[in-house]
Structures are given as C-alpha cells and as structure tokens.
Design an enzyme around this catalytic site. Structure first.
Site, PDB file in Angstrom:
ATOM      1  N   GLU A   6     -19.271  50.514  29.749  1.00  0.00           N
ATOM      2  CA  GLU A   6     -17.837  50.639  29.474  1.00  0.00           C
ATOM      3  C   GLU A   6     -17.493  52.119  29.361  1.00  0.00           C
ATOM      4  O   GLU A   6     -18.179  52.868  28.671  1.00  0.00           O
ATOM      5  CB  GLU A   6     -17.473  49.905  28.180  1.00  0.00           C
ATOM      6  CG  GLU A   6     -16.053  50.102  27.704  1.00  0.00           C
ATOM      7  CD  GLU A   6     -15.020  49.719  28.732  1.00  0.00           C
ATOM      8  OE1 GLU A   6     -14.138  50.542  29.014  1.00  0.00           O
ATOM      9  OE2 GLU A   6     -15.101  48.585  29.265  1.00  0.00           O
TER      10      GLU A   6
ATOM     11  N   TYR B 285     -17.886  46.759  33.037  1.00  0.00           N
ATOM     12  CA  TYR B 285     -16.517  46.800  32.499  1.00  0.00           C
ATOM     13  C   TYR B 285     -16.491  45.925  31.243  1.00  0.00           C
ATOM     14  O   TYR B 285     -15.681  45.014  31.095  1.00  0.00           O
ATOM     15  CB  TYR B 285     -15.489  46.307  33.514  1.00  0.00           C
ATOM     16  CG  TYR B 285     -15.624  46.924  34.882  1.00  0.00           C
ATOM     17  CD1 TYR B 285     -15.051  48.156  35.164  1.00  0.00           C
ATOM     18  CD2 TYR B 285     -16.331  46.276  35.897  1.00  0.00           C
ATOM     19  CE1 TYR B 285     -15.166  48.726  36.430  1.00  0.00           C
ATOM     20  CE2 TYR B 285     -16.456  46.838  37.157  1.00  0.00           C
ATOM     21  CZ  TYR B 285     -15.875  48.062  37.418  1.00  0.00           C
ATOM     22  OH  TYR B 285     -16.000  48.622  38.671  1.00  0.00           O
TER      23      TYR B 285
ATOM     24  N   CYS C 114      -8.650  39.776  37.125  1.00  0.00           N
ATOM     25  CA  CYS C 114      -7.265  39.841  36.660  1.00  0.00           C
ATOM     26  C   CYS C 114      -6.288  39.585  37.790  1.00  0.00           C
ATOM     27  O   CYS C 114      -5.165  39.146  37.538  1.00  0.00           O
ATOM     28  CB  CYS C 114      -6.955  41.222  36.071  1.00  0.00           C
ATOM     29  SG  CYS C 114      -7.851  41.622  34.576  1.00  0.00           S
TER      30      CYS C 114
ATOM     31  N   CYS D  15      14.427  30.255  28.305  1.00  0.00           N
ATOM     32  CA  CYS D  15      14.706  31.548  27.677  1.00  0.00           C
ATOM     33  C   CYS D  15      16.056  32.080  28.141  1.00  0.00           C
ATOM     34  O   CYS D  15      16.307  32.151  29.360  1.00  0.00           O
ATOM     35  CB  CYS D  15      13.605  32.548  28.026  1.00  0.00           C
ATOM     36  SG  CYS D  15      13.879  34.203  27.350  1.00  0.00           S
TER      37      CYS D  15
END
Length: 399
Positions: free
Chosen positions: A283, A259, A377, A76
C-alpha cells in the site's frame, strides 16, 4: 450538419445505456449522452455541454414524450439537480438490470468477452435507500451543506440525502451552518459513534473502528475517517466472504494483497494460511499503510510493505508529459522490491477506479499464482486489465 449548442433542445429516441449514468441518442449525426431517461423513451433533451470538437454533446432529459414502463417518480426531491444519483427515476429492478448491462457491454467492447454477471443487492431487504455509511458534502457560500450538481462546481443545498444512512444524517450535518467553502466528511462506522470531519479544520483526523465478520473470520479494523473503506456496511463482509470462497487459501501458502489499504483482505488471508504461510500487503498511502501494520499485529506472518504496487513489482510507470507538454519524460524503471517473492499462490488485487494497468497485471501473472482475485471499482478498468491476463480463465464468483 449544423452542430448543437449549449441550451438547445431537441427531440430524440433513446438508445442503449452507456457507462457513466447516461444513455446514448443521436440527432443529425451527432451523438448525445443523455441523463435522466431510459432506453426506448422519446424525450426532449436540453444540451448542457459540448464535447471536444463537437463530436458529442451532453444533455439532460427535460420532458418525457414517451415514457419507459420502468419509469417511476424519484423518491428524492433532489433527483435531477443533485449530481449524486443517476437512476432514481427508474424502478429498482430496472436499475440493477442497467448496471448488469453496463458491465456486460464493457467486457464485450473492451475485452471481447461475454460475461455472465448479475447485479444484486448486498442485502435483499434493501429498497435502494439509506445504505451509505460514508458521505462527503460541500458547503456553499451561505454555510449550507450539500452536493455538487452533475459536472459542475455549483452546490445544491440539501435538507436530507436519501442514500445516506440514518446514522449519517442523524449527525445533523445537513441542518447546521458550516464554514463557507469547507468540505464535510461524515462517517458512520460499524463500531462506535459517527464522526464529522471539517476540512480544513479537523486535525488530527480521527480513526474509527470497522468490524468485519465473514466465513469464520472476524476482526476489528482501525480506519482513518478520511481513508478508503467500502461505503456500504455489508460490502467488506461480502467481499471477504467471496474472495475466501473463490481462492480457498490453504495453510502454508504465500499470498499477496496489492493495493491493500488497511489490510482487510490481508488479515483474512493471513488467518487462512496460518503461521506456516506468508502474506505480503502493499500500500502506498502512508496513513493506510501504518494502520495496516497495526491491524495485522495478530498475524506475525503478515508483512505490510509501504510502496507503490508498480514499484514493488518492478513495473515501469507510464511516461509523463513535461512542462512544455511536447516532450514526454522517460518512464522510470524501478527494480523489483527485494521483498517480492519469486512466486505466489494467491494474489488479491483491489486497485483504485483507474485499475491496476496492464503492466501490473502482467507482472502479477508472472508470479504464477494458482488464483488471482480482482476486486474492481470500475467495469471498464476491470475489462481492460482482464485483456492483459491473456490465457487466464475468467470466472464469475458464485452467489
């Protein structure tokens, strides 16, 4: 010791990879977090930012004096200026090895565990480019779309983004002129045409369809174009496949999906436990929760609960500082939701990047499930939460 200042340039030997896209180096007793380099290199690094009290500095490699054998020409042209990618100057196998080392180091340092983990491509045919199905771009004062520079408000205008899928860049989002200062959310769903949301401006936000099929399970999910969904098109399939393969939900069991987002794991669990079983999804986001209820319509034994996970479990939230920043407010101690079952057979946790937190993890363990699946995550958050599981045995998913 004379401290470094922003703009100074120093020659340093590069040490191990750190968490966050930088490598660790030292100069006259100061720690440097250096980007765009590699372990074993000798570089000239320019200081870009000072940490609190000068305890560490952030820097960028501006000249490579001794190169790593893994160094390549970045594909890139914006690598090094755009804040979107950290490792394009390294060969793809080296990038994956570095990510493996980061996960292992976080578990070793934060959880005292040696984990056997291997970062691999979700699709072995991939070359590391053109995979991202959801992108957010920011518009500069001239109306050009781009990405923010690393740790900066400055916007780098782009003609192309090589990690964005062809369907994302095919919208022409990077060639058009946009309202200055706006944000552009571009989504290329697995079913249907790509959409571009201009913020502020797009109201109401459209709903897109994401099609998931794995391990005999298949379903179409309604997802807000601005809501959370995995950005790699293969990720939802692989995650469902791995979770089902590891926990092996049985007919008649009780499962919790915490979640839960729009109900990805809840739907797969409901399909597996059957009408004799039960699935509760929790949630807090109102839009995602409403979509979860719609997505779970085929499974009447799956109930979507609109609540914060800590409130649902009856876990006290952390104390917060008051306006004067001297006195902390007392932590709120909610009662557990009346819908919280006394026990659960299977629990799936898919928390945000900050993690679930030790109190939530302890409450989940208190439900005495036979299996907890944690979809993380962030490796640091996962390692910290793993500590709270105490005597639970940690396993690495089979490949």
């Amino acid at each position: 010791m004379t401290g470094l200042a922003v703009g100074d340039e120093v020659e340093v030997e590069i040490g191990p990879i750190g968490h966050g896209g930088h490598w660790i180096a030292r100069h006259d007793g100061q720690v440097l977090f250096v980007r765009h380099t590699a372990t074993g290199e000798r570089v000239r690094a320019r200081v870009t930012e000072l940490g609190p009290g000068g305890r560490f500095v952030r820097a960028d490699a501006v000249a490579v004096l001794e190169a790593s054998p893994d160094r390549v020409a970045p594909p890139c042209p914006y690598a090094g200026t755009c804040g979107g990618c950290d490792f394009q100057h390294l060969a793809l196998p080296a990038q994956r090895k570095l990510k493996t080392l980061v996960v292992q180091e976080q578990f070793r340092r934060l959880a005292g565990l040696e984990v056997d983990v291997d970062v691999a491509a979700l699709d072995p045919r991939e070359d590391g480019l053109r995979w991202r199905s959801r992108c957010e771009f920011t518009v500069d004062a001239a109306g050009r779309a781009g990405m923010r520079a690393h740790r900066s408000e400055a916007i780098v205008p782009l003609d192309d983004c090589l990690i964005a899928s062809q369907r994302v860049v095919g919208t022409g989002v990077l060639q058009r002129e946009w309202p200055p200062g706006s944000t552009l959310d571009v989504v290329a769903p697995s079913a249907g045409e790509p959409v571009v949301c201009v913020l502020p401006g797009t109201d109401p936000v459209p709903t897109v369809t994401e099609r998931v099929g794995a391990a005999g399970f298949a379903h179409d999910f309604a997802v807000s174009a601005r809501g959370f969904w995995q950005v790699h098109p293969r990720a939802p399939h692989i995650f469902v496949e791995r979770v089902l393969a590891e926990v092996v939900p049985r007919p008649g069991e009780r499962a919790l999906d915490l979640y839960a987002g729009v109900g990805l794991f809840a739907a797969a669990l409901a399909d597996a436990v059957g009408p004799e079983g039960q699935v509760l999804t929790v949630e807090s986001d109102a839009v995602a929760g409403a979509l979860a209820r719609s997505n779970l319509t085929p499974w009447p034994h799956a109930v979507a609960v609109a609540n914060r996970v800590d409130d649902f479990l009856g876990v006290a939230r952390p104390a917060r500082r008051g306006p004067d920043r001297r006195r902390a407010s007392r932590p709120r101690r909610p009662r557990p939701s009346p819908l919280l079952p006394p026990s659960a057979d299977v629990v799936v946790l898919d928390p945000p990047r900050t993690g679930a937190g030790p109190k939530v993890v302890e409450a989940v363990a208190g439900l005495r499930p036979r299996w907890i699946a944690y979809v993380a995550c962030d490796p640091a958050a996962l390692a910290r939460d793993t500590v709270a599981l105490g005597g639970w045995r940690h396993t690495t998913p089979s490949r």
